[in-house]
Design a protein around this motif. Sequence first.
Motif, PDB file in Angstrom:
ATOM      1  N   ILE A   1      -0.541   4.430  -1.754  1.00  0.00           N
ATOM      2  CA  ILE A   1      -1.568   5.179  -1.031  1.00  0.00           C
ATOM      3  C   ILE A   1      -0.908   6.156  -0.062  1.00  0.00           C
ATOM      4  O   ILE A   1      -1.275   7.330   0.003  1.00  0.00           O
TER       5      ILE A   1
ATOM      6  N   ASN B   1       0.810  -1.222   0.000  1.00  0.00           N
ATOM      7  CA  ASN B   1       0.000   0.000   0.000  1.00  0.00           C
ATOM      8  C   ASN B   1       0.842   1.270   0.000  1.00  0.00           C
ATOM      9  O   ASN B   1       0.343   2.341   0.327  1.00  0.00           O
TER      10      ASN B   1
ATOM     11  N   TYR C   1      -5.683   4.418   4.549  1.00  0.00           N
ATOM     12  CA  TYR C   1      -6.194   5.734   4.168  1.00  0.00           C
ATOM     13  C   TYR C   1      -6.646   6.507   5.406  1.00  0.00           C
ATOM     14  O   TYR C   1      -6.330   7.681   5.569  1.00  0.00           O
TER      15      TYR C   1
ATOM     16  N   LYS D   1     -10.645  -3.477   4.860  1.00  0.00           N
ATOM     17  CA  LYS D   1      -9.492  -3.771   4.015  1.00  0.00           C
ATOM     18  C   LYS D   1      -8.295  -2.990   4.539  1.00  0.00           C
ATOM     19  O   LYS D   1      -8.450  -1.869   5.045  1.00  0.00           O
TER      20      LYS D   1
ATOM     21  N   LYS E   1     -12.711   5.630  -5.155  1.00  0.00           N
ATOM     22  CA  LYS E   1     -13.273   4.932  -4.001  1.00  0.00           C
ATOM     23  C   LYS E   1     -14.784   5.143  -4.016  1.00  0.00           C
ATOM     24  O   LYS E   1     -15.270   6.221  -4.386  1.00  0.00           O
TER      25      LYS E   1
ATOM     26  N   SER F   1      -6.167  -1.330   2.929  1.00  0.00           N
ATOM     27  CA  SER F   1      -6.060  -0.037   2.244  1.00  0.00           C
ATOM     28  C   SER F   1      -7.004   0.992   2.859  1.00  0.00           C
ATOM     29  O   SER F   1      -6.659   2.167   2.980  1.00  0.00           O
TER      30      SER F   1
END
Length: 159
Positions: free
Chosen positions: A20, A17, A64, A58, A126, A60
């Motif tokens: 991100i 990730n 975030y 998740k 998203k 991710s």
Amino acid sequence: MQNKDIEKDFMDMIQLNERIIYKVASFYADIDQSINDLYQEIILSLWKAYPSFRGESKPSTWIYRIALNTCITFFRRSKRKPQYVELVVDIPNTPDNNDEIVELYKLINQLGKIERALVLLYLDEKSYKEIAEITGLTVTNISTKISRIKEKLKRMSNE
């Protein structure tokens, strides 16, 4: 789980990730600050929070949320209120829309921190549900805010 296993799992998740984390850091780093400094702040926050990651979302989504909260908290703590934050983005060099994309990112940079976070997630395709999970807002609130942000960007572009 042993410490070495925890460290390996954490590093694997970070490597998967990394994009991100870099994206959020570059979106929030101001002109006087290194993206790498903010990136390291995010990694540190993720490491501190990792033991409480239950896997209910998740990775991710969790990353975030931590990254955005870290950036917002970082700027609140430093009490610096930059009026302009330079967005470092690799913009494709297509002659048809390059100027429009550059102008859009200049307008996005003028938004507030929360608005920029929502735009970042929206531009990263998203879903409203995922954005709600990341930000802690309701799906309805996300929908309303994004709609208002779009209108605000339209008004700003006409000025």
